[in-house]
Motif scaffolding. Structure first.
Motif, PDB file in Angstrom:
ATOM      1  N   PHE A  14      32.313 -30.046  17.260  1.00 35.30           N
ATOM      2  CA  PHE A  14      30.948 -29.534  17.340  1.00 35.30           C
ATOM      3  C   PHE A  14      30.858 -28.122  16.769  1.00 35.30           C
ATOM      4  O   PHE A  14      29.950 -27.804  15.997  1.00 35.30           O
ATOM      5  N   PHE A  15      31.785 -27.264  17.172  1.00 34.55           N
ATOM      6  CA  PHE A  15      31.758 -25.880  16.722  1.00 34.55           C
ATOM      7  C   PHE A  15      31.912 -25.792  15.209  1.00 34.55           C
ATOM      8  O   PHE A  15      31.146 -25.106  14.516  1.00 34.55           O
ATOM      9  N   ARG A  16      32.886 -26.500  14.670  1.00 32.47           N
ATOM     10  CA  ARG A  16      33.171 -26.399  13.234  1.00 32.47           C
ATOM     11  C   ARG A  16      32.066 -27.031  12.392  1.00 32.47           C
ATOM     12  O   ARG A  16      31.752 -26.544  11.303  1.00 32.47           O
ATOM     13  N   MET A  17      31.456 -28.102  12.901  1.00 35.34           N
ATOM     14  CA  MET A  17      30.373 -28.724  12.139  1.00 35.34           C
ATOM     15  C   MET A  17      29.107 -27.889  12.212  1.00 35.34           C
ATOM     16  O   MET A  17      28.436 -27.654  11.193  1.00 35.34           O
ATOM     17  N   ALA A  18      28.747 -27.425  13.409  1.00 32.81           N
ATOM     18  CA  ALA A  18      27.516 -26.654  13.563  1.00 32.81           C
ATOM     19  C   ALA A  18      27.605 -25.296  12.889  1.00 32.81           C
ATOM     20  O   ALA A  18      26.643 -24.833  12.264  1.00 32.81           O
TER      21      ALA A  18
END
Length: 328
Positions: A41-45
């Motif tokens: 989630f962190f890396r995509m967002a």
């Protein structure tokens, strides 16, 4: 020639056939990157690192009413009832949901999908308005967690960070916060700390009753394509959706195999039967129509809580190529 697609997704029984190659999306050279959901989630967002990824439904909704960098597919890898995700500091004196009003409640991030569902059901079912609680953000077990993307919340919603070097788990156990909304179980609870308990205990009867009355099995995560990847080859949306659906069906069929235990659960077959008796045979569907009510409810919550900049319809979340099938 196949299109190379890097997909970041947790390892699930319903996606295992994609990871091990038993199912391959048409026209796609798929690289399945299994990793913890928080990292994905962190890396995509934040950095948009992957071509496709499992994503927090709430973060996706936030992004959709801003620069809309992603396109959703009606694939929902994670669902969970969330009454069990409300934890109480025993010293707070909170005995019932109404007692949460006026209290300090920890949340790893305000925008977490689980927390959107928790705040919404507390408002709908127990008359605990979202703005009646003060929210404290921070890492559950590691200090310093912040929102994946900046939020612009209504002035009536109060959110403050936890002090430096502190974790929400510690703050709950010591009574620094009165309660915690969390998709992950705090270590203080699993270790048997008598100062921490669940608000709903046991939670399962409450969650089963919620389903009987609403028909909602809450959606947590959605599959997304990066918009630039989608716009170059829009057929990818349908190809990936169909492949995820085939993998899901293989998983469902395997749950009925009693020749050998697939999981270390001796009465799994009884649990499957009990779940189907309440939720129906196809209780984890993909696609828009069987999930319309859950999506509609979540979108109402996201707008009411200031996460969505405008009201959204369920169709707006999903690539149009995934909403209809060819007539033959």
């Amino acid at each position: 020639m196949s299109i190379p697609i890097a997909l970041a997704c947790e390892r699930y029984d319903r996606t295992e056939a994609l990871r091990d190659g038993r199912v391959t999306p048409a026209g796609v050279d798929l690289t399945y990157l299994p990793q913890p959901v928080e990292e994905t989630f962190f890396r995509m967002a934040r950095f948009r690192e992957f071509d496709a990824a499992e994503m927090s439904l709430a973060s996706y909704v936030v992004s959709l009413t801003r620069d809309a960098p992603f396109v959703g597919l009606p694939v929902f890898p994670s669902r969970m009832f969330r009454h069990s995700g409300i934890y109480i500091a025993a010293a707070s004196g909170i005995m019932e949901p109404a007692d949460l009003a006026g209290r300090r409640v920890g949340v790893a991030e305000f925008q977490l999908t689980a927390n959107v569902w928790i705040r919404g059901l507390l408002a709908d079912e127990y008359a605990v308005p979202v703005e009646s609680v003060s929210y404290v953000t921070g890492g559950l077990h590691t200090p310093g967690r912040t929102e994946k993307v900046p939020l612009h919340l209504p002035p009536g919603i109060r959110v403050e960070p936890l002090g430096p070097g502190r974790t929400l788990d510690e703050a709950l156990a010591t009574g620094e916060i009165d309660a915690l909304y969390s998709p992950r179980t705090p270590q203080s609870f699993t270790s048997g700390d008598r100062g921490v308990r669940r608000l709903f205990e046991p939670a399962r009867p409450v969650e089963e009753d919620y389903y009987r009355r609403t028909g909602i099995f809450p959606i947590m995560h959605v599959l997304v394509l990066r918009r630039d990847v989608y716009e170059r080859n829009r057929w990818l949306a349908r190809s990936l959706y169909d492949a995820f659906e085939r993998a899901r069906r293989l998983c469902v069929a395997g749950m009925d195999d009693t020749a050998a235990a697939r999981y270390m659960l001796p009465w799994l077959h009884d649990e499957v039967a009990r779940t189907r008796a309440l939720l129906g045979d196809d209780y984890w569907p993909y696609g828009l129509e069987p999930n319309r009510q859950a999506l509609r409810t979540f979108l109402d919550y996201a707008y009411a809580q200031g996460l969505a900049a405008r009201p959204l319809e369920p169709e707006e979340l999903l690539a149009p190529e995934t909403l209809e099938s060819a007539i033959v």
